[in-house]
Motif scaffolding. Structure first.
Motif, mmCIF file in Angstrom:
data_model
loop_
_atom_site.group_PDB
_atom_site.id
_atom_site.type_symbol
_atom_site.label_atom_id
_atom_site.label_comp_id
_atom_site.label_asym_id
_atom_site.label_seq_id
_atom_site.Cartn_x
_atom_site.Cartn_y
_atom_site.Cartn_z
ATOM 1 N N CYS A 251 0.826 -1.211 0.000
ATOM 2 C CA CYS A 251 0.000 0.000 0.000
ATOM 3 C C CYS A 251 0.859 1.260 0.000
ATOM 4 N N LEU A 252 1.896 1.288 0.821
ATOM 5 C CA LEU A 252 2.746 2.480 0.898
ATOM 6 C C LEU A 252 3.507 2.706 -0.410
ATOM 7 N N ILE A 253 3.890 1.620 -1.073
ATOM 8 C CA ILE A 253 4.587 1.738 -2.351
ATOM 9 C C ILE A 253 3.648 2.203 -3.461
ATOM 10 N N ALA A 254 2.411 1.734 -3.446
ATOM 11 C CA ALA A 254 1.523 1.913 -4.594
ATOM 12 C C ALA A 254 0.495 3.031 -4.448
ATOM 13 N N MET A 255 0.266 3.558 -3.247
ATOM 14 C CA MET A 255 -0.859 4.478 -3.041
ATOM 15 C C MET A 255 -0.634 5.814 -3.735
ATOM 16 N N GLU A 256 -1.735 6.510 -3.967
ATOM 17 C CA GLU A 256 -1.701 7.867 -4.503
ATOM 18 C C GLU A 256 -1.265 8.843 -3.410
ATOM 19 N N PRO A 257 -0.745 10.010 -3.784
ATOM 20 C CA PRO A 257 -0.369 10.997 -2.762
ATOM 21 C C PRO A 257 -1.602 11.452 -1.971
ATOM 22 N N PRO A 258 -1.564 11.323 -0.649
ATOM 23 C CA PRO A 258 -2.675 11.860 0.148
ATOM 24 C C PRO A 258 -2.646 13.381 0.123
ATOM 25 N N ALA A 259 -3.782 13.987 0.388
ATOM 26 C CA ALA A 259 -3.856 15.447 0.375
ATOM 27 C C ALA A 259 -2.952 16.057 1.434
ATOM 28 N N LYS A 260 -2.787 15.355 2.543
ATOM 29 C CA LYS A 260 -1.908 15.818 3.614
ATOM 30 C C LYS A 260 -1.492 14.610 4.438
ATOM 31 N N GLU A 269 -6.042 6.425 1.160
ATOM 32 C CA GLU A 269 -5.313 6.051 -0.051
ATOM 33 C C GLU A 269 -4.840 4.605 0.009
ATOM 34 N N LYS A 270 -4.453 4.140 1.178
ATOM 35 C CA LYS A 270 -4.071 2.735 1.315
ATOM 36 C C LYS A 270 -5.250 1.822 1.021
ATOM 37 N N LEU A 271 -6.422 2.201 1.504
ATOM 38 C CA LEU A 271 -7.623 1.398 1.266
ATOM 39 C C LEU A 271 -7.932 1.287 -0.228
ATOM 40 N N LYS A 272 -7.725 2.366 -0.965
ATOM 41 C CA LYS A 272 -7.980 2.341 -2.414
ATOM 42 C C LYS A 272 -7.084 1.322 -3.114
ATOM 43 N N VAL A 273 -5.837 1.210 -2.652
ATOM 44 C CA VAL A 273 -4.923 0.230 -3.245
ATOM 45 C C VAL A 273 -5.443 -1.182 -3.023
ATOM 46 N N GLU A 444 -9.867 -1.012 6.380
ATOM 47 C CA GLU A 444 -8.629 -1.435 5.727
ATOM 48 C C GLU A 444 -8.344 -2.907 6.023
ATOM 49 N N VAL A 445 -8.509 -3.308 7.273
ATOM 50 C CA VAL A 445 -8.296 -4.703 7.653
ATOM 51 C C VAL A 445 -9.278 -5.615 6.922
ATOM 52 N N GLU A 446 -10.528 -5.217 6.883
ATOM 53 C CA GLU A 446 -11.538 -6.047 6.216
ATOM 54 C C GLU A 446 -11.258 -6.174 4.719
ATOM 55 N N ALA A 447 -10.822 -5.084 4.089
ATOM 56 C CA ALA A 447 -10.506 -5.149 2.660
ATOM 57 C C ALA A 447 -9.340 -6.096 2.400
ATOM 58 N N ALA A 448 -8.343 -6.092 3.299
ATOM 59 C CA ALA A 448 -7.209 -7.003 3.144
ATOM 60 C C ALA A 448 -7.651 -8.459 3.233
ATOM 61 N N TRP A 449 -8.532 -8.754 4.193
ATOM 62 C CA TRP A 449 -9.043 -10.115 4.308
ATOM 63 C C TRP A 449 -9.919 -10.482 3.104
ATOM 64 N N ALA A 450 -10.663 -9.535 2.583
ATOM 65 C CA ALA A 450 -11.520 -9.820 1.420
ATOM 66 C C ALA A 450 -10.687 -10.229 0.210
ATOM 67 N N TRP A 451 -9.461 -9.723 0.115
ATOM 68 C CA TRP A 451 -8.558 -10.130 -0.965
ATOM 69 C C TRP A 451 -7.854 -11.442 -0.634
ATOM 70 N N THR A 452 -7.537 -11.652 0.631
ATOM 71 C CA THR A 452 -6.768 -12.829 1.045
ATOM 72 C C THR A 452 -7.606 -14.099 1.074
ATOM 73 N N ASP A 453 -8.833 -14.014 1.576
ATOM 74 C CA ASP A 453 -9.653 -15.208 1.761
ATOM 75 C C ASP A 453 -9.818 -16.055 0.499
ATOM 76 N N PRO A 454 -10.124 -15.456 -0.681
ATOM 77 C CA PRO A 454 -10.276 -16.301 -1.875
ATOM 78 C C PRO A 454 -9.001 -17.033 -2.270
ATOM 79 N N ILE A 455 -7.845 -16.451 -1.977
ATOM 80 C CA ILE A 455 -6.579 -17.129 -2.284
ATOM 81 C C ILE A 455 -6.459 -18.395 -1.447
ATOM 82 N N ILE A 456 -6.728 -18.270 -0.136
ATOM 83 C CA ILE A 456 -6.644 -19.424 0.762
ATOM 84 C C ILE A 456 -7.717 -20.453 0.412
ATOM 85 N N ALA A 457 -8.936 -19.974 0.145
ATOM 86 C CA ALA A 457 -10.021 -20.889 -0.221
ATOM 87 C C ALA A 457 -9.691 -21.644 -1.502
ATOM 88 N N GLY A 458 -9.028 -20.977 -2.433
ATOM 89 C CA GLY A 458 -8.681 -21.605 -3.708
ATOM 90 C C GLY A 458 -7.719 -22.757 -3.535
#
Length: 495
Positions: A251-260, A269-273, A444-458
């Motif tokens: 997230c820190l590598i890929a995120m857009e510049p925050p307004a501040k 911005e991390k959540l968007k990534v 942010e935590v929930e979004a990370a799990w939403a991406w991770t769970d299908p990988i493990i389930a697969g």
């Protein structure tokens, strides 16, 4: 260059699990170093809480031994005079997280329900006790507007459990009071990712798919799962490291510049990534499990993973590598390769940003291919290296070579880096100050799990078995094949 230490405000810090490994090895040594730096106010109090009938004097003896074990001889020699003053801050209460024992005494000690002090409850316990502790704090009216809770990972085991825990915590605390800690975000070099990107015009205009060929993130550990076998065998590398540590680095590598530089602006911005991450294809995932080295020498312990966890049929991965893509305008088409593993050849956390070749070489085919590489070393030897192309000295034509522009923090900053706060020092003082920038938000935590769970389930549904790899190696051979299919290779583990 001398950093200015700004004292934090008066606080009471209650460490649930105050006799545990994390408290003795990380939390209390961090607080001791901040005490020695003059950052803790005179009336700051630290309360250890656990089930054992230890007493305050017994607790001080326990922590005295822990500090002497954890801190180097030079540290203790320089700071020994402060040890007894620090220990005088400590109190101990026997408390049962799932019963009424000890809570009335804690309430009286804290001066509840009102106080002019910051009140921090640190959940240095197993995840099964997070919700009961939150319930007990609420039931006994121990919280006020200045109360904060610190929750260690793992924050849930999957999306459903993370959502359930978020609901429980939200029922008793505002999101602004919840600090989900990931110690990786407290590392000096991790925070420097934002300074490198958003504080230098040199990099940010090139930080996109037009100029970046690919990015590698490696978090390698030389140790095995010793001491954590029971927990780790239920989690594995994907849940233990990829879903949180490596996800945060991505997230820190890929995120857009925050307004501040503001907690919610950064975390938005991390959540968007995370939400832009594409599902990972099965052939872009490699799982591994360490075995004994062929010569019989398994590094620090001569045991395989299965021997360590006591299950000869365990299919839990101690290594995972994958290829991810982010579907947005900045990163469309740029692959991100992530890997982490136990019992590898060296301890190393590195981010490599590979820039594309020049679109046209004026030097001819004999000059070879030369591309810039930015390496950000998180551990050990924190620093940054930029590889640039120059002419090889000497006569005989235009021969090109790659040379590093290397900046080691220890060399560049000298003694200042030695005295800089470690991750837990920085994060705990941020909690007391009420700064959530380096902590994960619930969505942010929930979004990370939403991406991770299908990988493990697969891989569970396919019945995939982790590939064995030798202890002390760079991981399973299939991880190298993952890169070679794309005509690339890993960098970042070999010492």
């Amino acid at each position: 260059m001398v950093s200015r230490v700004i004292p934090v405000q008066a606080f009471d810090l209650v460490i649930f699990g105050g006799t545990g490994d994390l408290a003795r090895r990380k939390i209390l040594p961090a607080l001791f170093r901040r005490h020695c730096a003059g950052q803790l106010p005179q009336d700051a109090r630290i309360l250890g809480a656990a089930r054992g009938a230890l007493g305050s004097d017994g607790y001080r003896d326990l922590i005295r031994d822990a500090l002497q074990n954890e801190l180097s001889g030079a540290d203790m020699a320089a700071r020994g005079a402060e040890l007894e003053r620090f220990l005088a801050r400590l109190e101990y209460l026997a408390i049962d997280a799932q019963a009424r024992d000890g809570w009335a005494a804690l309430k009286q000690m804290l001066g509840c329900p009102t106080s002019d002090r910051v009140r921090v409850f640190y959940f240095s316990v197993g995840p099964a006790l997070f919700a009961p502790l939150a319930e007990q704090i609420w039931t006994h009216q121990l919280a006020d507007d200045q109360t904060r809770i610190v929750v260690e990972k793992p924050f849930g085991h999957d999306l459903a459990s993370a959502k359930a825990l978020n609901r429980t915590l939200a029922g008793h605390f505002d999101e602004s009071q919840i600090y989900r800690i990931d110690h990786y975000l407290g590392k000096e070099t991790v925070q420097n990712l934002m300074a490198i990107r958003f504080g230098n015009m040199l990099f940010e205009p090139l930080w996109n798919s037009q100029y970046v060929d690919h990015i590698q993130i490696t978090v390698a550990e030389s140790v095995g799962v010793d001491g954590r076998a029971s927990y780790y065998d239920k989690s594995g590398a994907m849940r233990d490291m990829m879903q949180n540590h490596l996800m945060q680095l991505l997230c820190l590598i890929a995120m857009e510049p925050p307004a501040k530089f503001d907690p919610d602006a950064v975390r938005d911005e991390k959540l968007k990534v995370i939400r832009a991450l594409e599902p990972v294809e099965p052939h872009h995932i490699v799982r591994g499990q360490y075995a004994l080295a062929e010569d019989g020498e398994g590094g620090d312990e001569d045991q395989s993973y299965r021997e360590t966890v006591g299950d000869p049929r365990s299919s839990t991965e101690s290594y995972v590598a994958l290829k991810a893509h982010i579907s947005n305008w900045r990163w469309a088409g740029t692959p991100f390769y992530l890997r982490t593993g136990k019992r590898l050849v060296a301890r190393s956390s590195v981010i490599n940003v590979f820039f594309k070749d020049a679109p046209h070489s004026i030097f001819g085919a004999d000059a070879g291919r030369h591309a810039n590489l930015l390496t950000i070393r998180l551990q050990p030897d924190e620093g940054i290296t930029l590889k640039v192309t120059i002419k090889e000295p000497g006569p005989g034509g235009m021969r090109l070579i790659d040379v590093p522009l290397d900046m080691s923090f220890a060399q560049a900053l000298g003694a200042d880096i030695d005295g800089a706060p470690d991750a837990y020092e920085r994060l705990i003082t941020d909690v007391i100050r009420g700064n959530q920038t380096l902590f994960m938000r619930g969505d942010e935590v929930e979004a990370a799990w939403a991406w991770t769970d299908p990988i493990i389930a697969g891989w569970t549904s396919r019945g995939d078995v982790p590939k064995p790899y030798d202890s002390g190696s760079t991981g399973p051979g299939d991880a190298d094949l993952l890169m070679r299919r794309d005509e690339r290779e890993w960098r970042g583990i070999n010492p």
